[in-house]
Design a protein around this motif. Structure first.
Motif, PDB file in Angstrom:
ATOM      1  N   VAL A 155       5.821 -19.351  55.643  1.00 20.55           N
ATOM      2  CA  VAL A 155       7.105 -18.687  55.418  1.00 20.55           C
ATOM      3  C   VAL A 155       7.795 -18.344  56.724  1.00 20.55           C
ATOM      4  N   PHE A 156       9.063 -18.747  56.825  1.00 23.53           N
ATOM      5  CA  PHE A 156       9.902 -18.341  57.940  1.00 23.53           C
ATOM      6  C   PHE A 156      10.654 -17.060  57.576  1.00 23.53           C
ATOM      7  N   ALA A 157      11.209 -17.016  56.343  1.00 24.34           N
ATOM      8  CA  ALA A 157      11.961 -15.838  55.892  1.00 24.34           C
ATOM      9  C   ALA A 157      11.967 -15.787  54.368  1.00 24.34           C
ATOM     10  N   ILE A 158      12.093 -14.576  53.847  1.00 26.42           N
ATOM     11  CA  ILE A 158      12.258 -14.358  52.409  1.00 26.42           C
ATOM     12  C   ILE A 158      13.467 -13.448  52.251  1.00 26.42           C
ATOM     13  N   ASP A 159      14.471 -13.933  51.508  1.00 20.73           N
ATOM     14  CA  ASP A 159      15.721 -13.196  51.363  1.00 20.73           C
ATOM     15  C   ASP A 159      16.028 -12.906  49.903  1.00 20.73           C
ATOM     16  N   HIS A 160      16.472 -11.688  49.662  1.00 20.49           N
ATOM     17  CA  HIS A 160      16.967 -11.277  48.345  1.00 20.49           C
ATOM     18  C   HIS A 160      18.411 -11.773  48.263  1.00 20.49           C
ATOM     19  N   VAL A 161      18.678 -12.665  47.337  1.00 23.59           N
ATOM     20  CA  VAL A 161      20.008 -13.239  47.170  1.00 23.59           C
ATOM     21  C   VAL A 161      20.454 -13.004  45.731  1.00 23.59           C
ATOM     22  N   GLY A 162      21.637 -13.464  45.412  1.00 24.62           N
ATOM     23  CA  GLY A 162      22.142 -13.286  44.054  1.00 24.62           C
ATOM     24  C   GLY A 162      22.691 -11.893  43.848  1.00 24.62           C
ATOM     25  N   SER A 163      23.177 -11.663  42.652  1.00 23.36           N
ATOM     26  CA  SER A 163      23.885 -10.410  42.354  1.00 23.36           C
ATOM     27  C   SER A 163      23.008  -9.175  42.436  1.00 23.36           C
ATOM     28  N   THR A 164      21.707  -9.293  42.176  1.00 28.01           N
ATOM     29  CA  THR A 164      20.851  -8.108  42.259  1.00 28.01           C
ATOM     30  C   THR A 164      20.678  -7.632  43.698  1.00 28.01           C
ATOM     31  N   SER A 165      21.102  -8.442  44.667  1.00 29.76           N
ATOM     32  CA  SER A 165      20.988  -8.054  46.073  1.00 29.76           C
ATOM     33  C   SER A 165      22.238  -7.333  46.589  1.00 29.76           C
ATOM     34  N   ILE A 166      23.228  -7.152  45.730  1.00 27.81           N
ATOM     35  CA  ILE A 166      24.493  -6.533  46.134  1.00 27.81           C
ATOM     36  C   ILE A 166      24.601  -5.156  45.469  1.00 27.81           C
ATOM     37  N   PRO A 167      24.532  -4.089  46.243  1.00 28.52           N
ATOM     38  CA  PRO A 167      24.566  -2.747  45.663  1.00 28.52           C
ATOM     39  C   PRO A 167      25.749  -2.555  44.721  1.00 28.52           C
ATOM     40  N   GLY A 168      25.456  -2.026  43.534  1.00 30.73           N
ATOM     41  CA  GLY A 168      26.480  -1.727  42.546  1.00 30.73           C
ATOM     42  C   GLY A 168      26.898  -2.889  41.663  1.00 30.73           C
ATOM     43  N   MET A 169      26.418  -4.102  41.946  1.00 29.39           N
ATOM     44  CA  MET A 169      26.861  -5.302  41.228  1.00 29.39           C
ATOM     45  C   MET A 169      26.126  -5.453  39.892  1.00 29.39           C
ATOM     46  N   PRO A 170      26.873  -5.542  38.777  1.00 32.48           N
ATOM     47  CA  PRO A 170      26.220  -5.902  37.522  1.00 32.48           C
ATOM     48  C   PRO A 170      25.670  -7.319  37.660  1.00 32.48           C
ATOM     49  N   ALA A 171      24.574  -7.598  36.970  1.00 34.24           N
ATOM     50  CA  ALA A 171      23.904  -8.880  37.182  1.00 34.24           C
ATOM     51  C   ALA A 171      23.057  -9.265  35.982  1.00 34.24           C
ATOM     52  N   LYS A 172      22.668 -10.520  35.961  1.00 32.34           N
ATOM     53  CA  LYS A 172      21.614 -10.934  35.042  1.00 32.34           C
ATOM     54  C   LYS A 172      20.359 -10.191  35.489  1.00 32.34           C
ATOM     55  N   PRO A 173      19.522  -9.757  34.553  1.00 27.14           N
ATOM     56  CA  PRO A 173      18.340  -8.985  34.943  1.00 27.14           C
ATOM     57  C   PRO A 173      17.208  -9.877  35.472  1.00 27.14           C
ATOM     58  N   LEU A 174      17.490 -10.524  36.603  1.00 23.57           N
ATOM     59  CA  LEU A 174      16.460 -11.308  37.278  1.00 23.57           C
ATOM     60  C   LEU A 174      16.725 -11.271  38.769  1.00 23.57           C
ATOM     61  N   ILE A 175      15.639 -11.273  39.520  1.00 23.14           N
ATOM     62  CA  ILE A 175      15.719 -11.195  40.970  1.00 23.14           C
ATOM     63  C   ILE A 175      15.727 -12.620  41.523  1.00 23.14           C
ATOM     64  N   ASP A 176      16.783 -12.970  42.273  1.00 26.33           N
ATOM     65  CA  ASP A 176      16.876 -14.275  42.933  1.00 26.33           C
ATOM     66  C   ASP A 176      16.357 -14.135  44.361  1.00 26.33           C
ATOM     67  N   ILE A 177      15.491 -15.069  44.745  1.00 27.29           N
ATOM     68  CA  ILE A 177      14.840 -15.006  46.046  1.00 27.29           C
ATOM     69  C   ILE A 177      14.867 -16.380  46.693  1.00 27.29           C
ATOM     70  N   ASP A 178      15.325 -16.434  47.929  1.00 28.80           N
ATOM     71  CA  ASP A 178      15.240 -17.651  48.729  1.00 28.80           C
ATOM     72  C   ASP A 178      14.066 -17.499  49.693  1.00 28.80           C
ATOM     73  N   ILE A 179      13.161 -18.471  49.659  1.00 31.85           N
ATOM     74  CA  ILE A 179      12.049 -18.510  50.600  1.00 31.85           C
ATOM     75  C   ILE A 179      12.320 -19.665  51.550  1.00 31.85           C
ATOM     76  N   THR A 180      12.598 -19.338  52.790  1.00 29.68           N
ATOM     77  CA  THR A 180      12.779 -20.376  53.795  1.00 29.68           C
ATOM     78  C   THR A 180      11.406 -20.684  54.378  1.00 29.68           C
ATOM     79  N   LEU A 181      10.998 -21.916  54.188  1.00 30.28           N
ATOM     80  CA  LEU A 181       9.699 -22.352  54.688  1.00 30.28           C
ATOM     81  C   LEU A 181       9.841 -22.826  56.131  1.00 30.28           C
ATOM     82  N   CYS A 182       8.739 -22.929  56.825  1.00 32.82           N
ATOM     83  CA  CYS A 182       8.774 -23.359  58.226  1.00 32.82           C
ATOM     84  C   CYS A 182       9.187 -24.814  58.359  1.00 32.82           C
ATOM     85  N   GLY A 183       8.944 -25.608  57.326  1.00 32.83           N
ATOM     86  CA  GLY A 183       9.343 -27.007  57.384  1.00 32.83           C
ATOM     87  C   GLY A 183       9.404 -27.614  55.996  1.00 32.83           C
TER      88      GLY A 183
END
Length: 168
Positions: free
Chosen positions: A33-61
């Motif tokens: 793993v290079f980085a793990i980022d919380h993305v999507g609407s659940t990552s934006i304070p106050g934003m209504p969203a689908k009840p699921l956590i979107d996550i981008d995992i940037t791999l080293c290669g």
């Protein structure tokens, strides 16, 4: 069977849940793993969203994708394929609370970069975040059982925000 496009009010637990999920994913992948980022609407304070956590995992290669995919599948994630035809591989975990959608991304992936630009812009611009929230709720009512159409109809707004953010 079609699934309801459900938009729920912002949940203050989403950031904490992301941190827990991130910890588990870092243990699962280790040095891949290079980085793990919380993305999507659940990552934006106050934003209504689908009840699921979107996550981008940037791999080293890109070569780390097959092993990372196997690890996710062994952990109960369901493969969803190369969703954007740019080496971003999607996986869903339905059994957890909340649901998780994880994307494996190679370094310097354009889809991942766009997600971060969009997220960061909405975090910094309340007016744009409110407009996006309104659009999401309108589209969820308009296309309640058509998730693909719901997503497609958001594309122009997202493109405009990304272009605006990159122009600055």
């Amino acid at each position: 069977m079609a699934t309801l496009v459900e938009i729920v009010p912002y949940d203050r637990d989403w950031p904490r849940l992301f941190v827990e999920i991130e910890k588990n994913l870092r243990e699962l992948f280790g040095c891949r793993v290079f980085a793990i980022d919380h993305v999507g609407s659940t990552s934006i304070p106050g934003m209504p969203a689908k009840p699921l956590i979107d996550i981008d995992i940037t791999l080293c290669g890109l070569s780390d994708v097959p092993a990372a995919s196997r690890a996710l599948i062994r952990s109960g994630y369901q493969p969803r394929g190369n969703r954007y035809d740019d080496d971003v591989w999607a996986f869903m975990l339905h059994e957890s609370g909340p649901k998780q959608r994880v994307y494996l991304c190679p370094p310097e992936n354009e889809t991942h970069k766009r997600r971060l630009v969009f997220r960061n812009y909405l975090r910094a611009h309340e007016d744009a975040a409110m407009a996006y929230a309104s659009l999401k709720q309108q589209l969820a009512k308009q296309f309640p059982y058509d998730g693909d159409r719901y997503t497609a109809e958001k594309s122009r707004f997202i493109d405009e925000i990304v272009n605006r953010a990159r122009a600055v």
